[in-house]
Scaffold this motif. Sequence first.
Motif, short mmCIF file in Angstrom:
data_model
loop_
_atom_site.label_atom_id
_atom_site.label_comp_id
_atom_site.label_asym_id
_atom_site.label_seq_id
_atom_site.Cartn_x
_atom_site.Cartn_y
_atom_site.Cartn_z
N ALA A 1 94.70 -17.26 57.61
CA ALA A 1 96.07 -18.65 57.27
C ALA A 1 95.37 -19.94 58.77
O ALA A 1 95.26 -20.88 58.50
N MET A 2 95.31 -19.69 59.70
CA MET A 2 94.92 -20.30 60.76
C MET A 2 93.37 -20.92 59.90
O MET A 2 93.28 -21.86 60.28
N GLN A 3 92.24 -20.15 59.51
CA GLN A 3 91.17 -20.35 59.34
C GLN A 3 91.24 -21.71 57.95
O GLN A 3 90.40 -22.47 58.16
N LYS A 4 92.19 -21.35 56.94
CA LYS A 4 91.70 -21.89 55.99
C LYS A 4 92.57 -23.13 56.42
O LYS A 4 92.43 -24.25 56.10
N MET A 5 93.46 -23.35 57.63
CA MET A 5 93.73 -24.77 58.74
C MET A 5 93.46 -26.07 58.89
O MET A 5 92.71 -26.69 58.67
N GLU A 6 91.98 -24.92 59.57
CA GLU A 6 91.09 -25.21 59.76
C GLU A 6 89.54 -25.73 58.80
O GLU A 6 89.65 -27.13 58.97
N TRP B 1 109.99 17.53 64.79
CA TRP B 1 110.59 17.46 64.19
C TRP B 1 110.54 15.92 64.78
O TRP B 1 110.01 14.13 63.98
N GLY B 2 111.31 15.25 65.37
CA GLY B 2 111.30 13.57 66.04
C GLY B 2 109.85 13.19 65.93
O GLY B 2 110.10 11.79 66.41
N ALA B 3 109.09 13.73 66.86
CA ALA B 3 108.64 13.35 67.41
C ALA B 3 106.98 13.29 66.15
O ALA B 3 106.37 11.86 66.15
N ALA B 4 107.36 13.54 64.68
CA ALA B 4 106.61 13.17 63.67
C ALA B 4 106.83 12.68 63.59
O ALA B 4 105.89 11.45 62.91
N VAL B 5 107.85 12.11 63.25
CA VAL B 5 108.13 10.94 62.65
C VAL B 5 108.52 9.72 63.85
O VAL B 5 107.39 8.92 63.05
N GLY B 6 108.67 9.74 64.95
CA GLY B 6 108.08 8.74 65.48
C GLY B 6 107.09 8.72 65.05
O GLY B 6 106.60 7.43 65.13
N ALA B 7 105.91 9.55 65.59
CA ALA B 7 104.46 8.99 65.86
C ALA B 7 104.29 8.32 64.31
O ALA B 7 103.33 7.60 64.23
N GLY B 8 105.07 8.57 63.31
CA GLY B 8 104.57 8.20 62.11
C GLY B 8 105.06 6.68 61.80
O GLY B 8 104.82 6.24 61.55
N MET B 9 105.88 6.44 62.68
CA MET B 9 106.98 5.21 62.43
C MET B 9 106.23 4.52 63.31
O MET B 9 105.44 3.18 62.85
N GLY B 10 105.63 4.30 64.65
CA GLY B 10 105.30 4.35 65.61
C GLY B 10 102.95 3.67 65.00
O GLY B 10 102.89 2.20 65.02
N ALA B 11 102.79 4.37 64.00
CA ALA B 11 101.87 4.29 63.23
C ALA B 11 102.08 3.00 62.23
O ALA B 11 101.35 2.48 61.95
N TYR B 12 103.41 3.19 61.06
CA TYR B 12 102.82 2.41 60.63
C TYR B 12 103.97 1.55 61.03
O TYR B 12 103.04 -0.43 60.89
N SER B 13 104.60 0.50 62.73
CA SER B 13 104.18 -0.20 63.18
C SER B 13 103.02 -1.15 63.50
O SER B 13 103.21 -2.56 63.17
N ALA B 14 102.52 -0.23 64.34
CA ALA B 14 101.16 -0.89 64.23
C ALA B 14 100.60 -1.62 62.90
O ALA B 14 100.04 -2.29 63.17
N ASP B 15 99.99 -0.68 61.66
CA ASP B 15 99.50 -1.02 60.82
C ASP B 15 100.55 -2.55 60.16
O ASP B 15 99.61 -3.83 59.95
N GLN B 16 101.58 -2.65 60.67
CA GLN B 16 102.04 -4.02 60.51
C GLN B 16 102.16 -4.88 61.19
O GLN B 16 101.23 -6.04 60.50
N ALA B 17 101.96 -4.97 62.65
CA ALA B 17 101.56 -5.46 63.72
C ALA B 17 99.68 -6.62 62.94
O ALA B 17 99.41 -7.06 63.03
N ASP B 18 98.84 -5.30 62.44
CA ASP B 18 97.72 -5.34 62.36
C ASP B 18 97.42 -6.59 60.80
O ASP B 18 96.36 -6.98 61.23
N LYS B 19 98.23 -6.17 60.08
CA LYS B 19 98.14 -6.95 59.00
C LYS B 19 98.75 -8.53 58.84
O LYS B 19 97.90 -8.72 58.74
N GLN B 20 99.46 -8.55 60.15
CA GLN B 20 100.45 -9.76 60.36
C GLN B 20 99.29 -10.89 61.21
O GLN B 20 99.05 -11.01 60.86
N GLU B 21 98.17 -9.68 62.24
CA GLU B 21 97.12 -10.91 62.69
C GLU B 21 96.77 -10.65 61.55
O GLU B 21 95.77 -12.34 61.70
N LYS B 22 96.05 -10.37 60.64
CA LYS B 22 95.15 -10.88 59.95
C LYS B 22 95.33 -11.49 58.74
O LYS B 22 94.68 -13.27 58.92
#
Length: 109
Positions: free
Chosen positions: A52-57, A26-47
């Motif tokens: 924002a950089m393109q708008k500034m340019e 169960w911990g593996a399932a929760v950990g995998a979900g949290m890892g996927a969620y953090s990767a998704d949030q990092a991807d959204k932040q990068e986009k």
Amino acid sequence: MGWNFKKSFLPTAIGAIGGFLAGGPWGAAVGAGMGAYSADQADKQEKAQKKAMQKMEEEAEKNKVTPTVVDDSAAQEEARRRNAAKRGRASTILAGDYRQSAVKRLLGE
């Protein structure tokens, strides 16, 4: 949530391993979900940062200062001097007339 294998696999795998060590399957399932969620949030932040950089340019390009080329030929300079002299005489004459009429009003003439 878009699944990008290259960016999402490592955080998901690390989360699953950490979760498994802490809480079994169960911990593996929760950990995998949290890892996927953090990767998704990092991807959204990068986009968002890229957007924002393109708008500034674009703003910088729009506000770019371009030099103005001025024609400094002798004829242009002479015309400028004549116009400046005309403006100068007219303003001096008008100012003189105003001063004279102001003095006459003060003196009661």
